[in-house]
Structure formats: structure tokens, C-alpha cells
Scaffold this motif. Sequence first.
Motif, short mmCIF file in Angstrom:
data_model
loop_
_atom_site.label_atom_id
_atom_site.label_comp_id
_atom_site.label_asym_id
_atom_site.label_seq_id
_atom_site.Cartn_x
_atom_site.Cartn_y
_atom_site.Cartn_z
N ALA A 1 0.84 -1.20 0.00
CA ALA A 1 0.00 0.00 0.00
C ALA A 1 0.87 1.25 0.00
O ALA A 1 0.61 2.19 -0.76
CB ALA A 1 -0.94 -0.01 1.21
N TYR B 1 2.26 1.98 -3.44
CA TYR B 1 1.27 2.56 -4.35
C TYR B 1 0.96 4.02 -4.01
O TYR B 1 0.83 4.86 -4.89
CB TYR B 1 -0.01 1.73 -4.38
CG TYR B 1 0.15 0.39 -5.04
CD1 TYR B 1 0.77 0.26 -6.29
CD2 TYR B 1 -0.29 -0.78 -4.42
CE1 TYR B 1 0.93 -0.97 -6.90
CE2 TYR B 1 -0.13 -2.02 -5.02
CZ TYR B 1 0.48 -2.11 -6.26
OH TYR B 1 0.64 -3.33 -6.85
N TYR B 2 0.82 4.30 -2.71
CA TYR B 2 0.55 5.69 -2.32
C TYR B 2 1.73 6.59 -2.68
O TYR B 2 1.54 7.71 -3.16
CB TYR B 2 0.25 5.80 -0.82
CG TYR B 2 -1.12 5.29 -0.46
CD1 TYR B 2 -2.27 5.82 -1.06
CD2 TYR B 2 -1.28 4.28 0.48
CE1 TYR B 2 -3.52 5.35 -0.73
CE2 TYR B 2 -2.55 3.81 0.82
CZ TYR B 2 -3.66 4.36 0.20
OH TYR B 2 -4.92 3.89 0.53
N ARG B 3 2.94 6.11 -2.49
CA ARG B 3 4.11 6.92 -2.84
C ARG B 3 4.21 7.16 -4.34
O ARG B 3 4.58 8.26 -4.77
CB ARG B 3 5.38 6.28 -2.28
CG ARG B 3 5.43 6.43 -0.77
CD ARG B 3 6.68 5.90 -0.16
NE ARG B 3 6.58 6.06 1.29
CZ ARG B 3 6.99 5.17 2.16
NH1 ARG B 3 7.58 4.06 1.76
NH2 ARG B 3 6.87 5.39 3.45
N LEU C 1 1.80 9.83 -5.09
CA LEU C 1 2.27 11.13 -4.61
C LEU C 1 3.42 11.67 -5.45
O LEU C 1 3.59 12.89 -5.53
CB LEU C 1 2.66 11.04 -3.13
CG LEU C 1 1.47 10.88 -2.21
CD1 LEU C 1 1.92 10.51 -0.80
CD2 LEU C 1 0.62 12.15 -2.19
N TYR D 1 -6.14 12.31 -0.92
CA TYR D 1 -6.52 10.91 -0.69
C TYR D 1 -5.27 10.05 -0.50
O TYR D 1 -5.21 9.22 0.41
CB TYR D 1 -7.36 10.40 -1.86
CG TYR D 1 -7.78 8.96 -1.69
CD1 TYR D 1 -8.86 8.63 -0.87
CD2 TYR D 1 -7.09 7.93 -2.32
CE1 TYR D 1 -9.24 7.31 -0.69
CE2 TYR D 1 -7.46 6.61 -2.15
CZ TYR D 1 -8.53 6.30 -1.33
OH TYR D 1 -8.89 5.00 -1.14
N ALA D 2 -4.27 10.25 -1.33
CA ALA D 2 -3.03 9.47 -1.23
C ALA D 2 -2.25 9.82 0.04
O ALA D 2 -1.68 8.93 0.68
CB ALA D 2 -2.16 9.68 -2.47
N GLY E 1 -4.14 8.09 2.82
CA GLY E 1 -3.95 6.64 2.73
C GLY E 1 -2.57 6.21 3.16
O GLY E 1 -2.40 5.22 3.88
N GLU E 2 -1.57 6.96 2.71
CA GLU E 2 -0.21 6.66 3.13
C GLU E 2 -0.09 6.81 4.65
O GLU E 2 0.51 5.97 5.32
CB GLU E 2 0.79 7.58 2.44
CG GLU E 2 2.22 7.30 2.85
CD GLU E 2 3.20 8.33 2.32
OE1 GLU E 2 4.23 7.92 1.77
OE2 GLU E 2 2.94 9.55 2.50
N ASN F 1 2.18 13.42 7.80
CA ASN F 1 1.16 13.42 6.75
C ASN F 1 -0.07 14.21 7.21
O ASN F 1 -0.66 14.95 6.42
CB ASN F 1 0.76 12.00 6.37
CG ASN F 1 1.76 11.34 5.45
OD1 ASN F 1 2.95 11.53 5.59
ND2 ASN F 1 1.26 10.55 4.52
N GLU G 1 -10.42 13.61 4.47
CA GLU G 1 -9.14 12.92 4.54
C GLU G 1 -8.42 13.23 5.85
O GLU G 1 -7.84 12.35 6.48
CB GLU G 1 -8.26 13.29 3.34
CG GLU G 1 -8.78 12.78 2.01
CD GLU G 1 -9.78 13.72 1.35
OE1 GLU G 1 -10.20 14.72 1.97
OE2 GLU G 1 -10.14 13.45 0.19
#
Length: 84
Positions: A5, A8-10, A13, A21-22, A25-26, A42, A56
Motif C-alpha cells: 500500500a 502505491y501511495y508513494r 504522490l 486521498y493518497a 492513505g499513506e 502526513n 481525509e
Amino acid sequence: MQGKALRYYREALEREPENTYAIAGEGAALVEKGALERAKRNLTKLQSLCGDQCPETVALQSSIARGVPARLAVDSKGDGAASN
């Protein structure tokens, strides 16, 4: 699962650094991993981008308030596994 996860978030970003959202999520994945200080960074970024009341920000605040999952808190006692 947090590692995948986080990757994917990185990636998201890298393409869109202000994707709230990212960022959230991160941050949630970092909490799950036990990296609370990084998750709080964050949260600070989210607060500056969209304020304290955006969905968020509220979601990440909630994740941080719940803290490190019990399985990590127990596993990391004395071994530093959940350190930042």
C-alpha cells in the motif's frame, strides 16, 4: 500488506504531490506499520492543504487516535520494530 500500500501511495504522490486521498492513505498505512511520527507528518500536510474538517484529515486523525495495532504494539516491545 502495508508495504505494498505504501508503495502505491508513494507512486501516486510522485505524480500528484498534493493528492489528499493518497496522503491520507499513506498516513493510515504508516499507522498500521507503527510509524506514528511519519503519519503525523502526513496529517500536518493534510491540515495545511485542506484544513481540519476535510474528510481525509478527519480519517487520518481517527487512525492516529486509534494508534498502533495491538499486534504491533505487543510484537515491538523491547525490539524497536515499531520505531520510526
